[in-house]
Write an enzyme that holds these catalytic residues in place. Structure first.
Site, short mmCIF file in Angstrom:
data_model
loop_
_atom_site.label_atom_id
_atom_site.label_comp_id
_atom_site.label_asym_id
_atom_site.label_seq_id
_atom_site.Cartn_x
_atom_site.Cartn_y
_atom_site.Cartn_z
N LYS A 170 -12.58 51.98 2.63
CA LYS A 170 -13.96 52.39 2.36
C LYS A 170 -14.80 52.04 3.59
CE LYS A 170 -17.65 50.44 0.87
NZ LYS A 170 -18.70 51.18 1.64
N GLU A 245 -14.48 38.90 8.00
CA GLU A 245 -15.16 38.68 9.27
C GLU A 245 -16.62 39.01 9.01
OE1 GLU A 245 -17.30 39.42 12.18
OE2 GLU A 245 -16.00 41.13 12.63
N CYS A 279 -21.76 41.45 15.72
CA CYS A 279 -21.73 40.19 14.98
C CYS A 279 -21.50 38.99 15.89
CB CYS A 279 -20.66 40.24 13.90
SG CYS A 279 -19.04 40.79 14.53
#
Length: 477
Positions: A170, A245, A279
């Site tokens: 997804k 993560e 990130c």
């Protein structure tokens, strides 16, 4: 685009069970560029059933067979690199230069290194009288983000294929078109039906159904810490493995013997790259208190030279943020920094001059920031750098580690041994020394609320394996 209104399940493009749709918005124009189908629990059930059936045979394939499949996927990916780059640029705003040089190639790199890392996995090992076997964990649910979409898809799919797992992907509904192209690549490569399945949808409609599904053996998630907590909670009743993560607020220690002009210029641009939507971005720059003004001037000058604008223009270095929601969030946090008393060196709220549409933001530098300010604590996910003063090396390390996150950390020094020593004290899964970049052969993942598990190379493959010990398998002699 082709197949935007369908899902890829069991080797075929099929209609959604819900009839729901979602517009994909080009963040540079704020206009719709495609409409995708949105799935629900029934679609997840179909995809998981296909993956469960395919696992019976795919889990028995040899290392050589899986390596050959990865080779075909790599070849098919290479053939569509230009299309992948253009799609990523249009749906999430990456400048074409970045899309061509990093966004699309990152996915290819992970596929290549997954294939190479197969040789480093000890699938069978004898330890005394015991025989240890590493087996594919089963059906895996993969949820990927919008900021480096192909990077994260390939960093999960490549190792899962290498391990012998089947999967349901997804992608983010904000930037899903590249994932549809990826599914076409998997089909063109001759991936057996059911091994790879794609469903578009949001977290509540599809992500929750995947996480809670009793026939999914593992969830691999990349995204915000908030969403990661939800995945873990939904996964807990079935005690499935969860690899995550998550967010970051990475410190960057500039030691007093570093080349300030070179290092601060380099790292300021690094924070703004991908519009700050990484990130592991080094968004907290720690500098000696006595040299704050010097450091701030370099960062300010660098930020003011960065070209912000149309992603299709090859001269553009920073494109728009991905969505209106992200734009509003980043604007609010910049204002919060001003309100809490940080010194605004450049940038600030509002769009850059001359840009009246699109989710564009000004590269923003704050100096004299204390580590308890909101802009030093929360992940902004925009081109915003905060400069924090420190008195000595020990205080720099203490400030760096004073965060709930621990994905990445950075340290620069004119003395490599000194940089190594400071780096060893930092609480992060990845420590970058003197500007070293990401290494796809090394493990990637975080400490603390930045997640658990590791991706990339052999570590990525190991996440998708179970370990079985056959005791007494070997003769005692």
């Amino acid at each position: 685009m082709n197949n935007a209104d369908k899902f890829y399940i069991n080797g075929e493009w099929v209609a959604s069970s819900t009839g729901d749709t979602c517009d994909v918005i080009n963040p540079a124009t704020e206009e719709s560029i495609a409409t995708i189908a949105m799935g629900g629990k029934e679609d997840v059930d179909k995809a998981v059933a296909a993956a469960r059936e395919a696992f019976k045979s795919f889990s028995k394939t040899t290392v050589e067979e899986r390596s050959e499949l990865l080779g075909r996927i790599i070849a098919a990916y290479k053939a569509r690199m230009g299309e992948l780059a253009e799609t990523v640029s249009q749906e999430m705003g990456a400048p074409m230069g970045l899309a061509n040089k990093a966004q699309a190639p990152a996915g290819l790199g992970h596929l290549i290194f997954a294939q190479k890392a197969l040789a480093d996995i000890a699938f069978v090992e004898d330890i005394g009288t015991s025989h240890v076997v590493r087996e594919p964990i089963g059906v895996c649910g993969l949820i990927t983000p919008w900021n480096w979409p192909l990077n994260q898809i390939a960093a999960k799919v490549g190792p899962a294929i290498a391990a012998g797992c089947t999967m349901v992907l997804k992608p983010s509904e904000i930037a899903p078109l590249n994932a549809i192209l990826f599914a076409e690549i998997m089909h063109e490569a001759g991936t057996p039906p059911g091994v790879f399945n794609l469903i578009n949808g949001d977290g509540p409609g599809v992500g929750v159904a995947m996480s809670a599904h009793p026939d999914i053996d593992m969830m691999s998630f990349t995204g915000s810490t908030r969403a990661g907590v939800s995945v873990a909670q939904e996964s807990a009743p079935t005690v499935k493995r969860v690899a995550q993560e998550l967010g970051g607020k990475s410190p960057n220690i500039i030691l007093d013997d570093a080349d300030f002009e070179k290092v601060i210029g380099r790292d300021t641009f690094g924070v703004c790259m991908n519009t700050g939507q990484s990130c592991n971005a080094a968004t907290r720059m720690l500098v000696p208190a006595s040299r704050m003004e010097e450091a701030a001037a370099i960062a300010k000058a660098t930020a003011e030279k960065i070209s912000v604008g149309d992603p299709a223009d090859e001269s553009t270095k920073v494109g728009p943020l991905v969505s209106q929601l992200q734009f509003v969030k980043v604007q609010a946090l910049i204002q919060k920094g001003i309100d809490e008393g940080a010194k605004l060196e450049t940038g600030g709220v509002g769009r850059p001059d001359g840009l009246n549409a699109g989710y564009f933001v000004k590269p923003t530098i704050f100096s004299n920031v204390s580590n308890d300010m909101t802009i030093a604590r929360e992940e902004i996910f925009g081109p915003v750098l905060v400069l924090i003063p420190y008195e000595d090396e020990d205080e720099a390390v203490a400030i760096a580690n004073d965060t709930v996150y621990g994905l990445s950390a950075y340290v620069s020094s004119g003395d490599l041994d000194r940089a190594r020593a400071v780096g060893a004290r930092l609480e992060a899964g990845n420590v970058h020394i003197n500007g070293a970049g990401i290494d796809p052969k090394a493990p990637f993942g975080g400490y603390k609320q930045s997640g658990n598990g590791r991706e990339f190379g052999k570590w990525g493959i190991e996440e998708f394996l179970e370990t079985k010990a056959l005791l007494g398998y070997n003769d005692a002699a």
